[in-house]
Design a protein around this motif. Structure first.
Motif: not given
Length: 349
Positions: A199-204
């Motif tokens: 999930x951390x890489x879905x909102x960059x």
């Protein structure tokens, strides 16, 4: 060929289509093409499409009797005859797969939300927007055309105009170039990344620092050609493919530090290849280096998750999680604004 129709098209007379397509920023860089093939990469690549960085293209088509290629191009309201050679080359390449192109006069009206030819993948967004417009016309001519086919062929066509343009057809993480570890990857069109992403890489966030907004003196197409006799090319292709395997694991487990270190390594490797080509050249500017060193110092002191990447140009992309946006963006404006001409606040789709 899969994208070639043998049946005759049912030709409409006149019309207008409009499409928007986003630029993209590669995490694993594509640099080098097969010598005797059209836009076939020598290593796989993966990119994010960017939210606020895009091209809007309006394509006007009018039926004509003579079967030839007829195009006029307008960029930001002004006719651009200098764009015609590349556009005509593109139309000529794809006319085998889109025979109807010779039945129309075309007027292309287009604009960007960012500087053209300055190293922010303007050819990617412009060629992909044009390819999407062409497929909108094809959808009118072929009633049985399916959505999956629409986007695959749009990516295939875009690739024939600009390699990285094939990745701009889709949002999110997009792969182009065959890689044994990525299902469905191939050299002819891009595909959405097929595996689990933390999930951390879905909102960059991607904040772009425009260090230099002038057109590059050496375009990427020329830079790619210099890989044919580059003494380090073979090792670079091996390295890129190994880095893709690393990234697959990183995207799954959600380690942002490893992600950041990998994309910085990829960016610097790309520019190392550029600096050691023959002839060699530099796309980085003094302020590019100042930004990089300032980011490194800030990250060490603050422990913030902010990392840079570069395309084939002087401008800097700063990637960081949306959760840290407020403090990082404030720091960017206070400490980095003096190094650049403009700041573009964007995000990864």
């Amino acid at each position: 060929m899969f994208f070639f129709y043998k049946k005759k098209y049912s030709i409409d007379s006149n019309g207008v289509v409009t499409r928007k397509s986003h630029s993209n920023i590669a995490l694993i860089k594509y640099w080098g093409k097969h010598k005797n093939k059209i836009q076939i990469p020598l290593n796989s690549s993966i990119s994010y499409s960017l939210g606020e960085v895009y091209t809007v293209t309006r394509l006007i088509y009018q039926k004509k009797k003579k079967r030839n290629l007829s195009v006029r191009v307008f960029f930001s309201g002004k006719e651009k005859t200098s764009f015609l050679p590349k556009i005509l080359e593109f139309f000529n390449r794809i006319s085998y797969y889109c025979s109807y192109l010779r039945d129309y006069n075309f007027i292309i009206e287009t604009y960007n939300t960012f500087p053209h030819s300055s190293g922010i993948a303007s050819s990617a967004s412009s060629m992909s927007a044009l390819a999407l417009c062409i497929m909108e016309i094809e959808k009118k001519l072929v009633s049985s055309l399916k959505e999956d086919f629409f986007f695959k062929k749009a990516s295939f066509l875009a690739r024939l105009g600009s390699g990285s343009a094939c990745r701009s057809i889709y949002p999110g993480l997009v792969v182009w170039g065959y890689h044994q570890s990525i299902k469905g990857s191939n050299n002819f069109y891009a595909t959405p990344y097929p595996y689990k992403v933390h999930s951390i890489f879905t909102k960059i966030e991607d904040t772009i620092l425009i260090i230099d907004d002038e057109p590059k003196k050496i375009l990427s197409s020329k830079g790619h050609q210099l890989m044919h006799h580059h003494p380090y090319a073979r090792e670079r292709f091996k390295c890129a493919n190994k880095n893709m395997n690393k990234l697959i694991s990183i995207l799954k487990i959600g380690d942002f530090q490893e992600f950041g270190e990998l994309i910085e390594h990829e960016a610097l490797t790309l520019h190392a290849m550029i600096m050691t080509s023959s002839p060699y050249f530099l796309w980085m500017k003094p302020n590019t280096l100042k930004v990089i060193h300032t980011v490194w110092d800030f990250r060490k002191q603050s422990k913030k998750n902010i990392y840079f990447t570069l395309d084939a140009g002087a401008n800097v992309h700063l990637l960081y999680p949306v959760q840290e946006k407020t403090s990082i963006l404030k720091w960017i404006y206070s400490d980095l604004f003096s190094y650049c001409k403009k700041i573009i606040e964007s995000f990864c789709l």
